[in-house]
Design an enzyme around this catalytic site. Sequence first.
Site: not given
Length: 192
Positions: A94-95, A98
């Site tokens: 997920h990160e 980003h």
Amino acid sequence: MAAGSDASSAAGDTSNRGMTVEECENMIQRSLRSPTVKFLREHLVKSGCDISSNFIKAVNCSQRMSGGYVRGEGIMVCSNHLTIQDEVTQVVIHELIHAYDDCRAANLDWTNCAHHACSEIRAGHLSGDCHYKRELLRGFVKLRGHEQDCVRRRVMKSLASNPYCSEAAAKDAMEAVWDTCYNDTKPFDRAP
């Protein structure tokens, strides 16, 4: 400004449990062998992003979150809010999305609700955060449309931590960018 993952993990509420930073560091190292993590790291490098050996680190977090990405600092994984390898790998994926968004968009402004919403939509959709099995373990049971409902719910949760976004501004921003950002699957050819 940080983009973060909430601590509503696939295993349920982990607010009173967790692991040590050292245990989490070991799990981060194992997550680096995941094909999806390898793929995202390779695309970060291809995009000219600096991902040093300490780009992803385990920390104890005072906020109730699983992890976060901070421009110029990297990814933090909140050891005290996670319990199993799958959770750690999920946060890292997920990160990394980003981080990829931050790298490829020269003008990404984390204080802009629409920019933040777009990256959260992409991270929620592309990371597997909202896979049916994960949602089932969280207690959300819906046969049709569960993935998009989950992404929307998790985007709103994340934007709630952005001091520049009121609830109304967050919802408006998410709706305004939804189609474009949900359908943007880069660096994947299609949503995994």
